[in-house]
Each structure stands twice: as C-alpha cells, then as structure tokens.
Design a protein around this motif. Structure first.
Motif, PDB file in Angstrom:
ATOM      1  N   GLY A  21     -16.315 -84.576  10.284  1.00 17.73           N
ATOM      2  CA  GLY A  21     -16.006 -85.782  11.067  1.00 17.73           C
ATOM      3  C   GLY A  21     -14.586 -85.805  11.554  1.00 17.73           C
ATOM      4  O   GLY A  21     -13.887 -86.808  11.450  1.00 17.73           O
ATOM      5  N   ILE A  23     -12.192 -84.565  15.174  1.00 16.52           N
ATOM      6  CA  ILE A  23     -12.375 -84.858  16.598  1.00 16.52           C
ATOM      7  C   ILE A  23     -13.520 -84.041  17.189  1.00 16.52           C
ATOM      8  O   ILE A  23     -14.274 -84.534  18.032  1.00 16.52           O
ATOM      9  CB  ILE A  23     -11.049 -84.658  17.391  1.00 16.52           C
ATOM     10  N   VAL A  42     -22.156 -85.874   9.190  1.00 18.41           N
ATOM     11  CA  VAL A  42     -21.664 -86.129   7.826  1.00 18.41           C
ATOM     12  C   VAL A  42     -20.235 -85.627   7.703  1.00 18.41           C
ATOM     13  O   VAL A  42     -19.865 -84.606   8.288  1.00 18.41           O
ATOM     14  CB  VAL A  42     -22.548 -85.461   6.751  1.00 18.41           C
ATOM     15  N   GLY A  45     -15.113 -86.382   3.482  1.00 16.96           N
ATOM     16  CA  GLY A  45     -14.137 -87.395   3.070  1.00 16.96           C
ATOM     17  C   GLY A  45     -14.182 -88.542   4.053  1.00 16.96           C
ATOM     18  O   GLY A  45     -15.257 -89.038   4.400  1.00 16.96           O
ATOM     19  N   ALA A  54      -3.539 -85.487  11.633  1.00 20.50           N
ATOM     20  CA  ALA A  54      -2.223 -84.881  11.336  1.00 20.50           C
ATOM     21  C   ALA A  54      -1.651 -84.173  12.559  1.00 20.50           C
ATOM     22  O   ALA A  54      -0.804 -83.301  12.429  1.00 20.50           O
ATOM     23  CB  ALA A  54      -2.370 -83.895  10.178  1.00 20.50           C
ATOM     24  N   LEU A  58      -0.454 -86.121  20.697  1.00 19.71           N
ATOM     25  CA  LEU A  58      -0.247 -85.943  22.134  1.00 19.71           C
ATOM     26  C   LEU A  58      -1.553 -85.562  22.815  1.00 19.71           C
ATOM     27  O   LEU A  58      -2.314 -84.737  22.299  1.00 19.71           O
ATOM     28  CB  LEU A  58       0.796 -84.858  22.399  1.00 19.71           C
ATOM     29  N   HIS A  60      -2.105 -83.792  25.938  1.00 18.22           N
ATOM     30  CA  HIS A  60      -1.180 -83.076  26.815  1.00 18.22           C
ATOM     31  C   HIS A  60      -1.719 -81.723  27.249  1.00 18.22           C
ATOM     32  O   HIS A  60      -2.616 -81.173  26.628  1.00 18.22           O
ATOM     33  CB  HIS A  60       0.180 -82.899  26.115  1.00 18.22           C
ATOM     34  N   LEU A 189     -21.628 -81.522   2.915  1.00 19.20           N
ATOM     35  CA  LEU A 189     -22.651 -80.480   3.013  1.00 19.20           C
ATOM     36  C   LEU A 189     -22.464 -79.532   1.835  1.00 19.20           C
ATOM     37  O   LEU A 189     -21.376 -78.984   1.649  1.00 19.20           O
ATOM     38  CB  LEU A 189     -22.513 -79.699   4.323  1.00 19.20           C
ATOM     39  N   ALA A 223     -18.476 -78.212  12.336  1.00 24.91           N
ATOM     40  CA  ALA A 223     -17.162 -78.551  12.909  1.00 24.91           C
ATOM     41  C   ALA A 223     -16.224 -78.888  11.761  1.00 24.91           C
ATOM     42  O   ALA A 223     -15.572 -79.929  11.748  1.00 24.91           O
ATOM     43  CB  ALA A 223     -17.289 -79.725  13.877  1.00 24.91           C
ATOM     44  N   TRP A 227     -12.035 -75.630   6.868  1.00 25.18           N
ATOM     45  CA  TRP A 227     -12.991 -75.228   5.833  1.00 25.18           C
ATOM     46  C   TRP A 227     -13.878 -74.097   6.367  1.00 25.18           C
ATOM     47  O   TRP A 227     -14.196 -73.173   5.643  1.00 25.18           O
ATOM     48  CB  TRP A 227     -13.815 -76.430   5.373  1.00 25.18           C
ATOM     49  N   GLY A 243       1.360 -77.116  10.237  1.00 25.14           N
ATOM     50  CA  GLY A 243       2.278 -77.912  11.054  1.00 25.14           C
ATOM     51  C   GLY A 243       2.658 -79.186  10.337  1.00 25.14           C
ATOM     52  O   GLY A 243       1.785 -79.949   9.904  1.00 25.14           O
ATOM     53  N   HIS A 245       4.966 -82.800  10.252  1.00 25.08           N
ATOM     54  CA  HIS A 245       5.758 -83.813  10.976  1.00 25.08           C
ATOM     55  C   HIS A 245       6.502 -84.663   9.970  1.00 25.08           C
ATOM     56  O   HIS A 245       5.943 -85.002   8.920  1.00 25.08           O
ATOM     57  CB  HIS A 245       4.852 -84.749  11.781  1.00 25.08           C
ATOM     58  N   GLY A 360      -9.013 -75.053  18.898  1.00 25.10           N
ATOM     59  CA  GLY A 360      -9.021 -76.072  19.940  1.00 25.10           C
ATOM     60  C   GLY A 360      -7.930 -77.101  19.799  1.00 25.10           C
ATOM     61  O   GLY A 360      -6.974 -76.923  19.028  1.00 25.10           O
ATOM     62  N   LEU A 362      -7.016 -81.555  20.252  1.00 23.57           N
ATOM     63  CA  LEU A 362      -7.466 -82.942  20.382  1.00 23.57           C
ATOM     64  C   LEU A 362      -7.754 -83.252  21.852  1.00 23.57           C
ATOM     65  O   LEU A 362      -8.758 -83.872  22.201  1.00 23.57           O
ATOM     66  CB  LEU A 362      -6.290 -83.804  19.908  1.00 23.57           C
ATOM     67  N   THR A 363      -6.838 -82.780  22.723  1.00 18.85           N
ATOM     68  CA  THR A 363      -6.896 -83.109  24.151  1.00 18.85           C
ATOM     69  C   THR A 363      -8.165 -82.586  24.808  1.00 18.85           C
ATOM     70  O   THR A 363      -8.764 -83.278  25.633  1.00 18.85           O
ATOM     71  CB  THR A 363      -5.677 -82.482  24.861  1.00 18.85           C
TER      72      THR A 363
HETATM   73  C1  LIG Z   1       0.470 -80.009  13.313  1.00 19.73           C
HETATM   74  C2  LIG Z   1      -0.552 -80.103  14.379  1.00 19.73           C
HETATM   75  C3  LIG Z   1      -0.251 -80.779  15.552  1.00 19.73           C
HETATM   76  C4  LIG Z   1      -1.212 -80.873  16.557  1.00 19.73           C
HETATM   77  N1  LIG Z   1      -0.912 -81.596  17.653  1.00 19.73           N
HETATM   78  C5  LIG Z   1      -1.822 -81.723  18.643  1.00 19.73           C
HETATM   79  C6  LIG Z   1      -1.535 -82.544  19.745  1.00 19.73           C
HETATM   80  O1  LIG Z   1      -0.503 -83.217  19.801  1.00 19.73           O
HETATM   81  N2  LIG Z   1      -2.447 -82.600  20.731  1.00 19.73           N
HETATM   82  C7  LIG Z   1      -3.616 -81.892  20.688  1.00 19.73           C
HETATM   83  O2  LIG Z   1      -4.371 -81.952  21.652  1.00 19.73           O
HETATM   84  N3  LIG Z   1      -3.948 -81.156  19.598  1.00 19.73           N
HETATM   85  C8  LIG Z   1      -3.083 -81.061  18.574  1.00 19.73           C
HETATM   86  N4  LIG Z   1      -3.390 -80.340  17.458  1.00 19.73           N
HETATM   87  C9  LIG Z   1      -4.712 -79.717  17.344  1.00 19.73           C
HETATM   88  C10 LIG Z   1      -5.769 -80.726  16.880  1.00 19.73           C
HETATM   89  O3  LIG Z   1      -5.232 -81.619  15.959  1.00 19.73           O
HETATM   90  C11 LIG Z   1      -6.944 -79.990  16.255  1.00 19.73           C
HETATM   91  O4  LIG Z   1      -7.446 -79.068  17.184  1.00 19.73           O
HETATM   92  C12 LIG Z   1      -8.097 -80.901  15.879  1.00 19.73           C
HETATM   93  O5  LIG Z   1      -7.666 -82.020  15.161  1.00 19.73           O
HETATM   94  C13 LIG Z   1      -9.106 -80.124  15.059  1.00 19.73           C
HETATM   95  O6  LIG Z   1     -10.196 -80.963  14.831  1.00 19.73           O
HETATM   96  P1  LIG Z   1     -11.470 -80.469  14.050  1.00 19.73           P
HETATM   97  O7  LIG Z   1     -12.501 -81.523  14.228  1.00 19.73           O
HETATM   98  O8  LIG Z   1     -11.818 -79.085  14.467  1.00 19.73           O
HETATM   99  O9  LIG Z   1     -11.014 -80.304  12.526  1.00 19.73           O
HETATM  100  P2  LIG Z   1     -10.656 -81.399  11.411  1.00 19.73           P
HETATM  101  O10 LIG Z   1      -9.994 -82.572  11.964  1.00 19.73           O
HETATM  102  O11 LIG Z   1      -9.950 -80.679  10.319  1.00 19.73           O
HETATM  103  O12 LIG Z   1     -12.086 -81.875  10.908  1.00 19.73           O
HETATM  104  C14 LIG Z   1     -12.908 -81.096  10.088  1.00 19.73           C
HETATM  105  C15 LIG Z   1     -13.608 -82.045   9.125  1.00 19.73           C
HETATM  106  O13 LIG Z   1     -14.662 -81.378   8.445  1.00 19.73           O
HETATM  107  C16 LIG Z   1     -14.780 -81.978   7.177  1.00 19.73           C
HETATM  108  N5  LIG Z   1     -15.536 -81.079   6.283  1.00 19.73           N
HETATM  109  C17 LIG Z   1     -15.126 -79.898   5.776  1.00 19.73           C
HETATM  110  N6  LIG Z   1     -16.072 -79.368   4.981  1.00 19.73           N
HETATM  111  C18 LIG Z   1     -17.119 -80.240   4.970  1.00 19.73           C
HETATM  112  C19 LIG Z   1     -18.382 -80.256   4.326  1.00 19.73           C
HETATM  113  N7  LIG Z   1     -18.780 -79.255   3.511  1.00 19.73           N
HETATM  114  N8  LIG Z   1     -19.201 -81.319   4.528  1.00 19.73           N
HETATM  115  C20 LIG Z   1     -18.812 -82.338   5.347  1.00 19.73           C
HETATM  116  N9  LIG Z   1     -17.617 -82.369   5.969  1.00 19.73           N
HETATM  117  C21 LIG Z   1     -16.777 -81.334   5.803  1.00 19.73           C
HETATM  118  C22 LIG Z   1     -13.337 -82.170   6.731  1.00 19.73           C
HETATM  119  O14 LIG Z   1     -13.220 -83.106   5.700  1.00 19.73           O
HETATM  120  C23 LIG Z   1     -12.669 -82.570   8.039  1.00 19.73           C
HETATM  121  O15 LIG Z   1     -12.509 -83.966   8.172  1.00 19.73           O
HETATM  122  C24 LIG Z   1      -2.469 -80.246  16.405  1.00 19.73           C
HETATM  123  C25 LIG Z   1      -2.775 -79.578  15.227  1.00 19.73           C
HETATM  124  C26 LIG Z   1      -1.835 -79.521  14.207  1.00 19.73           C
HETATM  125  C27 LIG Z   1      -2.178 -78.853  12.926  1.00 19.73           C
END
Ligand SMILES: Cc1cc2nc3c(=O)[nH]c(=O)nc-3n(C[C@H](O)[C@H](O)[C@H](O)COP(=O)(O)OP(=O)(O)OC[C@H]3O[C@@H](n4cnc5c(N)ncnc54)[C@H](O)[C@@H]3O)c2cc1C
Length: 528
Positions: A21, A23, A42, A45, A54, A58, A60, A189, A223, A227, A243, A245, A360, A362-363
């Motif tokens: 859960g 982005i 699902v 956390g 975290a 931005l 951007h 999961l 996603a 992990w 990274g 802040h 990937g 956020l943007t």
């Molecule tokens: C320091 C930093 C700064 C950044 N700044 C920017 C920015 O300014 N602009 C931008 O566009 N991008 C930025 N990014 C990139 C962006 O934050 C990430 O690409 C994005 O948040 C990744 O999202 P995600 O959904 O892939 O992963 P996550 O947000 O890590 O989500 C994965 C989720 O899966 C869950 N999960 C794991 N295992 C299981 C399981 N077995 N069962 C159920 N759930 C599970 C976890 O608990 C977690 O919540 C930054 C990244 C970092 C590290």
C-alpha cells in the motif's frame, strides 16, 4: 470514511490482488477499480508506511536527471506533474525553486540556463509565472537573504510542484475503496497460492487479531517496494539506496532551493513543508535490514555540513527537529554511484505470473501503474482503457478550484482558524475540509492548533482519527498528520493526544499507554 474490513477479503474471488500500500499499489488498485475490476489491496503495515511517506514530497521532472541525459524520464515526469497540478490542485501545488550559481559552482550560468530552458520546454506551455527566471547576484541575494552572498555570480528560479506523499497514497486508497476495492491495512501477504505453477491467490495474515485468510485472485501485482527488492528474484533485479531528510526549525523560506554538495557534487534540497524546512537528501547504497531504516549520525553531519556551505547562519544539530529515512529501489546497474542510476520504473513478470513493480517515482507512479493494470487487463481479456489520466482526484473539489479555495479559506477564518492552518487544512483534505469546518462550527475550540508551532488544528486530528483507517497512534501522527517528524514530541504531548482520540479508536487505558510507548520508541530510534 475509509473502513478497515478484514472479512471483506474472504469468501470472494478477485480479479486482482495488489500487495503493498505505497504509491504504486495505491495507483494500481485505484486504476483497476475504475476499470471495473474486482480488486483487493493489502498492506502489511499502514498505508504509505514505507518509502511513500519518506520522499522529498516533490512532484517534479527532476532537473538533475538532465545531467545524465535521462530526457525520457524528465519529459514523462513533467507531463505527469502538469496533469496532477490540474487534476489534484489541493493535493499537488506549485513550488518555486531557487538555484544559486557561485564562482566555484559545478554547473555554471550558461549550463544552468540551457538546462532550465529544456526543462520548461519539456513541461509544455508554461505561463510567465511558472517558467524559469534569471537574476543577477544582488537580485538573487535579495530573494534568498539567508544565503551566503560572497562569490555569488547569479541565480535562477524555476517552478516544480509539491505534495504530501502519505496523504496522496491515502486519497488514492480512498478512491479505490469508493470504486468497490477491498482495502485492508495491517494485513500481510504470507505466501502465494500456486496452481500448476501459476499464482492464483495468496495467504494473508491480519496483523491485528492475527487472523489469516486465503484470497483467491486471477491476477497478482507485487508493489512491495524494498521488500520485493530484497527477496527472491528481486535481489538480482534491484539495487537499494538510502535517502535521509532532516527537519529543521522554521520559519521556512517561501521558496525551495536546489543546491550542490561540495564534497561529492550531488544535488540536495532545502524545502519548505508545513511551515518547517526539509533538508535532504542523502543517496547511499544500502544493504541492511529493510525493516530498520534509521537516520544515522553521519548522515546528519553530512547534510548539515553541505547546507552550511551555503548559509549565512550555520545550522547546528540543535536546529534539527527530526528526520526520516527511506529506501529507493532502482534497477540494478553497474554505475558506481547510486545518484547516477536511472530512477525510471520497470515491470517484471515472474514465471508464476505475478507482476512486480520495480523502482520509479511518486511523480510518475500513475503512468507506471497504468502499464501494470494494462498487463493485468490483457491477461483477463478486459478491454477497458486506463481512466486515471486527467481524472480529478477523489477529494478534489468538482470545478472552479480558485473560487472554492477562496470560499473555504474565508469560512475557515470566520471560524477562528488561523490562515496558515486553513491553507494546509484544504490542501490536506480537499473538499472534505467542508465537513471539518462544520465540526468547528459546532465546537469552536476545535479551531485551535494541536501545538503552536505547526499548522494542524484539533478538528483535523479528530477527523483523521475518525475517518482515515487509523490503527495505531503512529499512523495518525506520522502519516495522517506528520507531527512526529515535524515537532519535538514528548511523552506528555503524546499522552494528551492519545487521550483525545482514544474514545474514537476504542483504546482502553493500557492500550493508550502502549501506543504512546511505541511512538516514543520510534522517535528515539529515529526509525520514522
Ligand atoms: C529519500 C527519497 C526521496 C524521494 N523523493 C521523491 C520525490 O521527491 N518525488 C518523487 O517523485 N519520488 C521520490 N522518491 C521516490 C518515491 O518515493 C518512490 O518511488 C515511491 O514512494 C515508491 O513507492 P512504492 O509503492 O513502490 O514502495 P513503498 O512506498 O515502499 O510501498 C511498498 C509497501 O509494500 C508493503 N509491503 C511489503 N511487504 C508486504 C507484504 N508481504 N504484504 C503486504 N504489504 C507489504 C510495505 O509495508 C510498503 O508500505 C523518493 C524516494 C526516496 C527514498
């Protein structure tokens, strides 16, 4: 209200199960629900409990990626940025950046000028307000009076955009839920269910009552971010970079700054957010435990030292209010420095049919998630195209944002909410702010700030606790409103807040104590 309903996962067969859960999971679930698929998502956390709360916040294109000629990524991200500014004006707002050019700057005036022209060009038709501007040294110093002016040659400003990352995730999860998706946080999961080598479901465990369930699903998207990167095939596909802040004492500057670290030439930012200042980020290879990502003393030292090269009045550790750390997932590459690795996203489908989201931003997560859901639909023989491009966000006011905003701010002020808190309230809740204002109308004391230094009012806290699938105190104080990282919290404050929301969350005295202890431990361990 978004409700957590673990039982909604059972005795049903879904078209799609999304695991994670953040982005990427949130966009994938929302997109698939809009296309009419039956969806479950699902999260082990809290929503956005990992990297997606975290980030640097931005939205951007990533000016610095022009240096590595990653034009495709910049153009794609700027395209998304422009769309999000229109489709989600409460959630994504413009932020002006300053870039000083000093005599010894790694990137000189001409190179910066060329880069910013290209950046504006990729962003499309920009108004005069949004395009970049060049200033001579005294004009630039006047705009950024806290910067050291010695050896300053000139400076630029340009526009990008900003958001609240955790709330963006929550809003999309709410959109998915409104579209019929079963959305359950604190549900992990445990393992996939395979039939003839193909994944057809999963065993999940509720993290609250410890109950487990089997979810049947025709398609599965993983996603899970870091992990996925640290398990199975993910280890071969991915590289992790940490990274950090820091949150610095306000008052925050009105504009952000893009600066270059003297020690290693990396780009870092000084960014205003909720009235305080974010300083970051670091970018270092990471091979530790994905569960324990903490701000380390060396990282504080590095960021302060680099910022202090540029500031008239140096920051010290005493000015650090808090901090947070995240892990970037990147495609594995042979580049020596993590900063040089492309931030672009990739989807991999494993032999058992599970689609993995790798890396990937956020943007650009919306567009990437659309590709995932396209692949899912192709497998399901569903022809419905993606509907998320340009679609107004679930909490965006219907139309006429400027007039709506004006009216909402006026009403908030009439109710005694200070202007800064009112501004953030509408950004945080969009059209749902109307309901919060009604609550203030019924009880004027709710217009007061929770603590004087931050623009969060009591009515906001209560609304989040009541309506936003909060399970633990840290969900409320780290992600629904990020008080834990933006203020120096002590036990007394946490107890006061926990007591306020305990009746809404059904906590007894022992549970209140436990929640407060757990929040304090997270703050002390700098694991936020
Ligand atoms: C320091 C930093 C700064 C950044 N700044 C920017 C920015 O300014 N602009 C931008 O566009 N991008 C930025 N990014 C990139 C962006 O934050 C990430 O690409 C994005 O948040 C990744 O999202 P995600 O959904 O892939 O992963 P996550 O947000 O890590 O989500 C994965 C989720 O899966 C869950 N999960 C794991 N295992 C299981 C399981 N077995 N069962 C159920 N759930 C599970 C976890 O608990 C977690 O919540 C930054 C990244 C970092 C590290």
């Amino acid at each position: 209200m978004i409700k957590r309903d673990f039982l909604s996962l059972q005795s049903r067969s879904f078209d799609l199960l999304v695991v994670g859960g953040g982005i990427y999971g949130a966009w994938a679930a929302y997109d698939a629900a809009l296309r009419g698929l039956s969806v479950a998502i699902v999260e082990q956390g809290d929503w956005a409990g990992a990297t997606s709360s975290a980030s640097s916040k931005l939205v951007h294109g990533g000016l610095r990626y022009l240096e590595t000629f990653d034009f495709k990524l910049v153009r794609k991200a700027l395209h998304e940025r422009q769309m999000l500014l229109e489709a989600a004006p409460h959630r994504v707002w413009p932020l002006r950046f300053g870039v000083p050019v000093y005599e010894d700057s790694r990137i000189g005036t001409m190179q910066m000028w060329a880069g910013l022209n290209l950046y504006d060009f990729f962003a499309g038709n920009l108004s005069h307000d949004l395009s970049h501007h060049h200033y001579n040294s005294s004009e630039f110093a006047g705009r950024f009076p806290f910067l050291a002016a010695e050896h300053l040659k000139s400076g630029f400003t340009y526009t990008d955009a900003q958001t609240d990352d955790a709330r963006m995730v929550l809003e999309l999860v709410a959109g998915a839920a409104a579209g019929g998706a079963a959305c359950v946080n604190y549900c992990r999961l445990e393992e996939l269910i395979l039939e003839d080598g193909r994944a057809c479901g999963a065993r999940v465990r509720g993290q609250l009552a410890g109950s487990s369930a089997e979810i049947r699903a025709r398609q599965i998207v993983n996603a899970t971010g870091r992990w996925a990167a640290t398990a199975g095939e993910g280890r071969e596909w991915c590289r992790l970079s940490k990274g950090v802040h820091l949150v610095m004492v306000g008052p925050a500057p009105e504009s952000a700054l893009l600066l270059t670290a003297k020690s290693d030439g990396r780009v870092f930012f000084i960014i205003p957010w909720y009235g305080v200042t974010l300083l970051g980020t670091t970018d270092t290879d990471y091979s530790g435990d994905p569960e324990q990502v903490q701000v380390e003393p060396g990282e504080i030292e590095y960021l302060l030292a680099e910022a202090n090269h540029y500031l008239k009045t140096a920051w010290t550790e005493k000015d650090v209010i808090g901090g947070f750390a995240g892990l970037r997932v990147m495609k594995r590459s042979h580049d020596s420095s993590p900063s040089a690795v492309s931030r672009d996203w990739e989807m991999k489908t494993s032999a058992d049919g599970v689609h993995y989201s790798i890396g990937g931003k956020l943007t650009s997560a919306r567009e990437d998630a659309a590709h995932i859901v396209d692949a899912v639909c192709a497998q399901l023989n569903v022809g419905t195209p993606c509907l998320t491009w340009g679609k107004r966000f679930p909490w965006a006011p219907e139309a006429g944002y400027a007039a709506w905003l004006d009216a909402a701010l006026r009403r908030a002020t009439e109710l005694g909410i200070d202007p800064e808190s009112a501004k953030w309230l509408v950004r945080r809740h969009g059209k749902r702010a109307g309901e919060i204002l009604c609550n203030v109308e019924n009880n004027r004391s709710l217009a007061e700030r929770i603590i004087p230094t931050l623009p969060f009012i009591q009515a906001d806290l209560i609304f989040c606790a009541r309506n936003e699938m909060v399970v633990h105190l840290s969900d409320l104080l780290r992600r629904r409103l990020p008080l834990l990282i933006l203020a120096r919290v002590d036990e007394g404050l946490l107890q006061r807040i926990a007591a306020m929301v305990a009746p809404l969350l059904g906590w007894n005295e022992a549970e209140v104590k436990e929640e407060v202890c757990s929040c304090l431990a997270q703050v002390q361990e700098k694991n936020l």
